[in-house]
Design an enzyme around this catalytic site. Structure first.
Site, PDB file in Angstrom:
ATOM      1  N   ALA A   1      -3.562  -2.808  11.968  1.00 51.00           N
ATOM      2  CA  ALA A   1      -4.953  -3.231  12.172  1.00 51.00           C
ATOM      3  C   ALA A   1      -5.912  -2.045  12.264  1.00 51.00           C
ATOM      4  O   ALA A   1      -7.090  -2.232  12.532  1.00 51.00           O
ATOM      5  CB  ALA A   1      -5.053  -4.083  13.448  1.00 51.00           C
TER       6      ALA A   1
ATOM      7  N   ARG B   1      -0.444   2.967  14.517  1.00 49.92           N
ATOM      8  CA  ARG B   1      -0.054   4.204  15.203  1.00 49.92           C
ATOM      9  C   ARG B   1      -1.258   4.981  15.686  1.00 49.92           C
ATOM     10  O   ARG B   1      -1.149   5.816  16.556  1.00 49.92           O
ATOM     11  CB  ARG B   1       0.782   5.078  14.264  1.00 49.92           C
ATOM     12  CG  ARG B   1       2.126   4.462  13.894  1.00 49.92           C
ATOM     13  CD  ARG B   1       2.723   5.148  12.690  1.00 49.92           C
ATOM     14  NE  ARG B   1       1.856   5.004  11.524  1.00 49.92           N
ATOM     15  CZ  ARG B   1       2.085   5.538  10.333  1.00 49.92           C
ATOM     16  NH1 ARG B   1       3.154   6.280  10.144  1.00 49.92           N
ATOM     17  NH2 ARG B   1       1.254   5.342   9.323  1.00 49.92           N
TER      18      ARG B   1
ATOM     19  N   ASN C   1       1.477  -7.075   8.154  1.00 50.18           N
ATOM     20  CA  ASN C   1       0.663  -6.446   7.103  1.00 50.18           C
ATOM     21  C   ASN C   1       0.898  -4.951   6.972  1.00 50.18           C
ATOM     22  O   ASN C   1       0.694  -4.377   5.905  1.00 50.18           O
ATOM     23  CB  ASN C   1      -0.812  -6.728   7.448  1.00 50.18           C
ATOM     24  CG  ASN C   1      -1.780  -5.805   6.746  1.00 50.18           C
ATOM     25  OD1 ASN C   1      -2.035  -5.967   5.555  1.00 50.18           O
ATOM     26  ND2 ASN C   1      -2.320  -4.830   7.480  1.00 50.18           N
TER      27      ASN C   1
ATOM     28  N   SER D   1       2.273  -8.016  -2.593  1.00 58.47           N
ATOM     29  CA  SER D   1       1.437  -7.312  -3.570  1.00 58.47           C
ATOM     30  C   SER D   1       1.750  -7.852  -4.958  1.00 58.47           C
ATOM     31  O   SER D   1       2.872  -8.322  -5.206  1.00 58.47           O
ATOM     32  CB  SER D   1       1.754  -5.816  -3.539  1.00 58.47           C
ATOM     33  OG  SER D   1       1.132  -5.144  -4.627  1.00 58.47           O
TER      34      SER D   1
ATOM     35  N   TYR E   1       7.978   1.267  -4.248  1.00 52.83           N
ATOM     36  CA  TYR E   1       6.910   0.480  -3.617  1.00 52.83           C
ATOM     37  C   TYR E   1       6.960  -0.971  -4.111  1.00 52.83           C
ATOM     38  O   TYR E   1       6.995  -1.916  -3.313  1.00 52.83           O
ATOM     39  CB  TYR E   1       5.534   1.092  -3.889  1.00 52.83           C
ATOM     40  CG  TYR E   1       4.430   0.228  -3.318  1.00 52.83           C
ATOM     41  CD1 TYR E   1       4.261   0.108  -1.940  1.00 52.83           C
ATOM     42  CD2 TYR E   1       3.590  -0.525  -4.145  1.00 52.83           C
ATOM     43  CE1 TYR E   1       3.279  -0.724  -1.409  1.00 52.83           C
ATOM     44  CE2 TYR E   1       2.610  -1.344  -3.631  1.00 52.83           C
ATOM     45  CZ  TYR E   1       2.454  -1.444  -2.256  1.00 52.83           C
ATOM     46  OH  TYR E   1       1.491  -2.276  -1.727  1.00 52.83           O
TER      47      TYR E   1
ATOM     48  N   PRO F   1      -2.091  -9.290  -3.016  1.00 55.04           N
ATOM     49  CA  PRO F   1      -3.304  -8.766  -3.656  1.00 55.04           C
ATOM     50  C   PRO F   1      -3.006  -7.780  -4.769  1.00 55.04           C
ATOM     51  O   PRO F   1      -1.983  -7.090  -4.751  1.00 55.04           O
ATOM     52  CB  PRO F   1      -4.033  -8.023  -2.519  1.00 55.04           C
ATOM     53  CG  PRO F   1      -3.265  -8.302  -1.260  1.00 55.04           C
ATOM     54  CD  PRO F   1      -1.887  -8.696  -1.681  1.00 55.04           C
TER      55      PRO F   1
HETATM   56  P1  NDP Z   1      -4.459   1.066   4.702  1.00 55.44           P
HETATM   57  O1  NDP Z   1      -3.800   2.375   4.482  1.00 55.44           O
HETATM   58  O2  NDP Z   1      -5.942   1.036   4.795  1.00 55.44           O
HETATM   59  O3  NDP Z   1      -3.840   0.343   5.985  1.00 55.44           O
HETATM   60  C1  NDP Z   1      -2.457   0.378   6.248  1.00 55.44           C
HETATM   61  C2  NDP Z   1      -2.200  -0.058   7.668  1.00 55.44           C
HETATM   62  O4  NDP Z   1      -0.786  -0.068   7.890  1.00 55.44           O
HETATM   63  C3  NDP Z   1      -2.811   0.892   8.692  1.00 55.44           C
HETATM   64  O5  NDP Z   1      -3.388   0.142   9.733  1.00 55.44           O
HETATM   65  C4  NDP Z   1      -1.620   1.671   9.201  1.00 55.44           C
HETATM   66  O6  NDP Z   1      -1.783   2.027  10.565  1.00 55.44           O
HETATM   67  C5  NDP Z   1      -0.520   0.616   9.082  1.00 55.44           C
HETATM   68  N1  NDP Z   1       0.794   1.247   9.090  1.00 55.44           N
HETATM   69  C6  NDP Z   1       1.371   2.012   8.131  1.00 55.44           C
HETATM   70  N2  NDP Z   1       2.567   2.471   8.547  1.00 55.44           N
HETATM   71  C7  NDP Z   1       2.737   1.989   9.802  1.00 55.44           C
HETATM   72  C8  NDP Z   1       3.769   2.109  10.768  1.00 55.44           C
HETATM   73  N3  NDP Z   1       4.874   2.825  10.538  1.00 55.44           N
HETATM   74  N4  NDP Z   1       3.616   1.484  11.966  1.00 55.44           N
HETATM   75  C9  NDP Z   1       2.511   0.764  12.216  1.00 55.44           C
HETATM   76  N5  NDP Z   1       1.500   0.601  11.341  1.00 55.44           N
HETATM   77  C10 NDP Z   1       1.619   1.216  10.155  1.00 55.44           C
HETATM   78  O7  NDP Z   1      -3.978   0.155   3.473  1.00 55.44           O
HETATM   79  P2  NDP Z   1      -4.162  -1.421   3.184  1.00 55.44           P
HETATM   80  O8  NDP Z   1      -5.002  -2.074   4.185  1.00 55.44           O
HETATM   81  O9  NDP Z   1      -4.524  -1.538   1.760  1.00 55.44           O
HETATM   82  O10 NDP Z   1      -2.638  -1.866   3.326  1.00 55.44           O
HETATM   83  C11 NDP Z   1      -2.223  -2.972   4.098  1.00 55.44           C
HETATM   84  C12 NDP Z   1      -1.101  -3.670   3.368  1.00 55.44           C
HETATM   85  O11 NDP Z   1      -1.608  -4.156   2.135  1.00 55.44           O
HETATM   86  C13 NDP Z   1       0.095  -2.790   3.013  1.00 55.44           C
HETATM   87  O12 NDP Z   1       1.276  -3.521   3.261  1.00 55.44           O
HETATM   88  C14 NDP Z   1      -0.089  -2.547   1.516  1.00 55.44           C
HETATM   89  O13 NDP Z   1       1.133  -2.295   0.882  1.00 55.44           O
HETATM   90  C15 NDP Z   1      -0.689  -3.860   1.098  1.00 55.44           C
HETATM   91  N6  NDP Z   1      -1.399  -3.930  -0.160  1.00 55.44           N
HETATM   92  C16 NDP Z   1      -2.452  -3.102  -0.400  1.00 55.44           C
HETATM   93  C17 NDP Z   1      -3.144  -3.203  -1.588  1.00 55.44           C
HETATM   94  C18 NDP Z   1      -4.251  -2.282  -1.936  1.00 55.44           C
HETATM   95  O14 NDP Z   1      -4.585  -2.144  -3.149  1.00 55.44           O
HETATM   96  N7  NDP Z   1      -4.912  -1.650  -0.975  1.00 55.44           N
HETATM   97  C19 NDP Z   1      -2.798  -4.237  -2.587  1.00 55.44           C
HETATM   98  C20 NDP Z   1      -1.659  -5.040  -2.225  1.00 55.44           C
HETATM   99  C21 NDP Z   1      -1.013  -4.896  -1.040  1.00 55.44           C
HETATM  100  P3  NDP Z   1      -1.491   3.483  11.178  1.00 55.44           P
HETATM  101  O15 NDP Z   1      -1.547   4.480  10.056  1.00 55.44           O
HETATM  102  O16 NDP Z   1      -2.565   3.668  12.205  1.00 55.44           O
HETATM  103  O17 NDP Z   1      -0.132   3.359  11.789  1.00 55.44           O
HETATM  104  C1  8X3 Z   2      -1.100  -2.388  -4.075  1.00 56.20           C
HETATM  105  C2  8X3 Z   2      -1.509  -2.726  -5.471  1.00 56.20           C
HETATM  106  O1  8X3 Z   2      -1.179  -2.117  -7.903  1.00 56.20           O
HETATM  107  O2  8X3 Z   2      -1.531  -0.295  -6.333  1.00 56.20           O
HETATM  108  O3  8X3 Z   2       0.029  -3.085  -3.703  1.00 56.20           O
HETATM  109  O4  8X3 Z   2       0.566  -1.468  -6.373  1.00 56.20           O
HETATM  110  S1  8X3 Z   2      -0.871  -1.606  -6.546  1.00 56.20           S
END
Ligand code: NDP
Ligand code: 8X3
Length: 253
Positions: free
Chosen positions: A14, A38, A87, A140, A153, A183
């Protein structure tokens, strides 16, 4: 539609992007939201912004013992959870499989697969027992469609998709729902993380596009989670309108 004020939501990841937007969407609608990550400073800032509807929980999803203990300590009015949005996740690197970093692969498997499983095991039994709840995942399009450099990934997100579908099978008759949100391109810190902090490379991913926003995905999560309890959305797959498919690539001599 369900009354959002009856929802007690867990959002992992979050501190940024999709998770932060989803925490805001539910909390501003009146739900109680526990947000994890984190980066404690980000969680505190979110609590300052959202007030009494948001509870920060600094924890790494890869640490099963710490996660389970932290979640078990969450008390009313934030628990028991009836919406769990698993997430937290990341992509690391875009090299071909023969050249990719094994550490990056470990980190993705540990976070996107194992961290997600730990989140489910720490929360699902209580929801099944109460016969009420909803688990949602951030999968994804990379879990469905291959692309160069997507190797591990994309495979972690294929795992998430299949785990979510299998969960629907396991949960038959329990009243607990499961949904995989899938997404395409969303402009968050995702690419900054993927390119290990290289802002120029990250900016390049979104240059000249209108990618989806974290808020766009939060709206999909909110939609699925507030539908009446007799409706289960299995999967939501969404591209940005500017995104589409490529033809198959053929290598020639
Ligand atoms: P961000 O990098 O903006 O957010 C990722 C979040 O995941 C952060 O809040 C981070 O918190 C948390 N996170 C990562 N590793 C850990 C961990 N070990 N423990 C706890 N929290 C963790 O990316 P998105 O919001 O885009 O990503 C969210 C999800 O969406 C992911 O699963 C990603 O694979 C997925 N996704 C993203 C897409 C995109 O194009 N952006 C498309 C499809 C899917 P912190 O670093 O503070 O721990
Ligand atoms: C995130 C979307 O296309 O970068 O999951 O893998 S993509």
């Amino acid at each position: 539609m369900l009354d959002p004020s009856t929802l007690r939501v867990l959002v992992t990841g979050a501190t940024s992007g999709i998770g932060a937007a989803t925490a805001r969407r539910f909390a501003l609608a009146g739900a109680k939201v526990v947000g994890t990550g984190r980066r404690a400073d980000r969680l505190i800032a979110l609590r300052d912004e959202l007030g009494a509807n948001f509870h920060p929980l600094e924890v790494d999803v890869r640490d099963n013992a710490a996660l389970t203990e932290a979640l078990a300590k969450v008390a009313a009015p934030f628990a028991p959870f009836n919406v769990v949005f698993a997430n937290a996740g990341l992509a690391l690197g875009l090299e071909p499989a023969n050249a990719a970093s094994l550490k990056d692969w470990d980190d993705m498997v540990d976070t996107n697969i194992k961290g997600l499983l730990y989140t489910v095991r720490a929360t699902l039994p209580a929801m099944v027992e109460r016969r009420e709840g909803h688990v949602l995942f951030t999968g994804s399009v990379a879990g469905d469609y291959p692309y160069p450099g997507g190797n591990t990934y994309g495979a972690t997100k294929a795992f998430v998709k299949q785990f979510s579908l299998n969960l629907i099978a396991d949960l038959a008759g329990t009243g607990v729902r499961a949904t995989n949100i899938e997404p395409g391109m969303v402009e968050t810190e995702f690419s900054l993380v993927r390119f290990h902090g290289d802002a120029a490379k990250s900016d390049n991913v979104y240059a000249g596009t209108q990618a989806m926003s974290g808020e766009d995905i939060a709206e999909q999560v909110f939609f699925a989670a507030t539908l009446p309890r007799h409706v289960n959305i299995n999967r939501i797959q969404a591209f940005a309108t500017c995104q589409s498919f490529s033809p198959f690539k053929v290598s020639r001599d």
